[in-house]
Design an enzyme around this catalytic site. Structure first.
Site, PDB file in Angstrom:
ATOM      1  CG  ASN A   9      -1.755   1.190   1.457  1.00  0.00           C
ATOM      2  OD1 ASN A   9      -1.703   2.181   0.614  1.00  0.00           O
ATOM      3  ND2 ASN A   9      -2.235   1.636   2.576  1.00  0.00           N
ATOM      4  CD1 TRP A  10       3.556   1.420  -3.005  1.00  0.00           C
ATOM      5  CD2 TRP A  10       3.450   2.579  -4.971  1.00  0.00           C
ATOM      6  NE1 TRP A  10       4.259   0.501  -4.198  1.00  0.00           N
ATOM      7  CE2 TRP A  10       4.180   1.520  -5.268  1.00  0.00           C
ATOM      8  CE3 TRP A  10       3.080   3.414  -5.877  1.00  0.00           C
ATOM      9  CZ2 TRP A  10       4.670   1.174  -6.559  1.00  0.00           C
ATOM     10  CZ3 TRP A  10       3.682   3.381  -7.251  1.00  0.00           C
ATOM     11  CH2 TRP A  10       4.235   2.141  -7.254  1.00  0.00           C
ATOM     12  CD  GLU A  96      -3.129   5.447   6.777  1.00  0.00           C
ATOM     13  OE1 GLU A  96      -2.957   5.586   5.682  1.00  0.00           O
ATOM     14  OE2 GLU A  96      -2.176   5.080   7.515  1.00  0.00           O
ATOM     15  CB  SER A 209       5.383  -2.084  11.961  1.00  0.00           C
ATOM     16  OG  SER A 209       4.884  -0.488  11.988  1.00  0.00           O
ATOM     17  N   GLY A 230       2.944  -0.979   4.090  1.00  0.00           N
ATOM     18  CA  GLY A 230       2.920   0.466   3.712  1.00  0.00           C
ATOM     19  C   GLY A 230       4.483   0.543   3.457  1.00  0.00           C
ATOM     20  N   GLY A 231       5.075   1.269   4.583  1.00  0.00           N
ATOM     21  CA  GLY A 231       6.393   1.712   4.395  1.00  0.00           C
ATOM     22  C   GLY A 231       7.353   0.880   3.448  1.00  0.00           C
TER      23      GLY A 231
HETATM   24  P1  13P Z   1       3.120   0.296   7.384  1.00  0.00           P
HETATM   25  O1  13P Z   1       3.461  -1.008   6.956  1.00  0.00           O
HETATM   26  O2  13P Z   1       3.850   1.345   7.122  1.00  0.00           O
HETATM   27  O3  13P Z   1       3.159   0.274   9.113  1.00  0.00           O
HETATM   28  O4  13P Z   1       1.522   0.701   7.078  1.00  0.00           O
HETATM   29  C1  13P Z   1       0.611  -0.651   7.209  1.00  0.00           C
HETATM   30  C2  13P Z   1      -0.582  -0.135   6.364  1.00  0.00           C
HETATM   31  O5  13P Z   1      -1.360   0.685   6.908  1.00  0.00           O
HETATM   32  C3  13P Z   1      -0.731  -0.898   4.987  1.00  0.00           C
HETATM   33  O6  13P Z   1      -2.029  -0.676   4.808  1.00  0.00           O
END
Ligand code: 13P
Length: 247
Positions: A9-10, A96, A209, A230-231
């Site tokens: 997920n960018w 979000e 994470s 995400g990250g």
């Molecule tokens: P992170 O991997 O940056 O914690 O984000 C997780 C996320 O919200 C994927 O949708």
């Protein structure tokens, strides 16, 4: 046997230049993974990513979609539009979106329904906040979030992908332990089983994470069928090593 899914997920990151570098590095390094791989990119870059990924083994996804089919909904993007750019998946109800765009359980359920009716697989996100976890309300919250989606989608529920993303673990570097994650996944699996005889087919992803160091342990749990990242999905070597940790 459920085939694992590793989805990036960018979020609101990227640029034409950065996307091309990232996707080319992923395609160069991904080989023939044992899992499915998808990238959920910003809507503005669907066309670019569609042409970069076309014919590759990496699927395209969006990060949100309108619950409406067509019409006077300024700023919204429909399932039909996502399909024109080859989107196979769409995130629905990411925390979000729930937090900053006030998406309710029923809106999330309608979005999932619209996606399913259009042949797009919704990746439905559920998860509790830190305050909810500390108050002992984790199960109640995730079950309520999932119940709305089950209620709106009936037997089609077996076509969704579900992602458990504890809000306190997103972007914080604080991952749920493999045991904590498995415990919630087992609760969600039981709820799905009560709703559908096909529940064993549904992939349950963990997100929050997830990184190259913790992925293998999380992905080894009985009810964790992949990751929503995400990250670490923005860095080709990190995302590739998460993909490689699936066995
Ligand atoms: P992170 O991997 O940056 O914690 O984000 C997780 C996320 O919200 C994927 O949708």
């Amino acid at each position: 046997m459920r085939k694992k899914l590793i989805a990036g997920n960018w979020k609101m990151n990227g640029s034409l230049v950065a996307n091309e570098i990232l996707i080319k590095s992923l395609l160069a390094g991904v080989g023939t993974p044992v899992c499915q791989v998808a990238l959920c990119v910003p809507a503005a870059y669907l066309a670019q990513c569609h042409s970069l990924l076309n014919g590759s083994g990496i699927d395209l996804g969006a990060q949100d979609v309108s619950q409406h089919e067509v019409g006077a909904f300024t700023g919204e993007i429909s399932c039909a539009m996502l399909k024109e750019f080859g989107a196979r998946y769409c995130l629905v109800g990411h925390s979000e979106r729930r937090q900053y765009h006030f998406e309710t359980d029923s809106v999330v359920a309608l979005k999932a329904q619209r996606a399913l009716a259009s042949g797009i697989t919704p990746i439905v996100c559920v998860g509790e906040t830190l305050a909810e976890r500390e108050a002992g309300r984790t199960e109640e919250v995730v079950k309520r979030q999932l119940a709305a989606v089950i209620h709106a989608n009936g037997h089609c529920i077996s076509e969704i992908v579900l992602a458990y993303e504890p809000v306190w673990a997103i972007g914080t570097g604080k991952t749920a332990s493999a045991e904590q994650a498995q415990q919630v996944h087992a609760v969600l699996r039981a709820q799905l089983k009560a709703a559908s005889s096909q529940a064993d087919r549904i992939r349950l992803l963990y997100g929050g994470s997830m990184n190259a160091a913790n992925a293998a342990q999380l992905l080894a749990q009985a009810d964790i069928d992949g990751g929503l990242i995400g990250g670490a999905s923005l860095k080709a070597p990190d995302f590739l090593s998460i993909i490689a940790s699936v066995n």
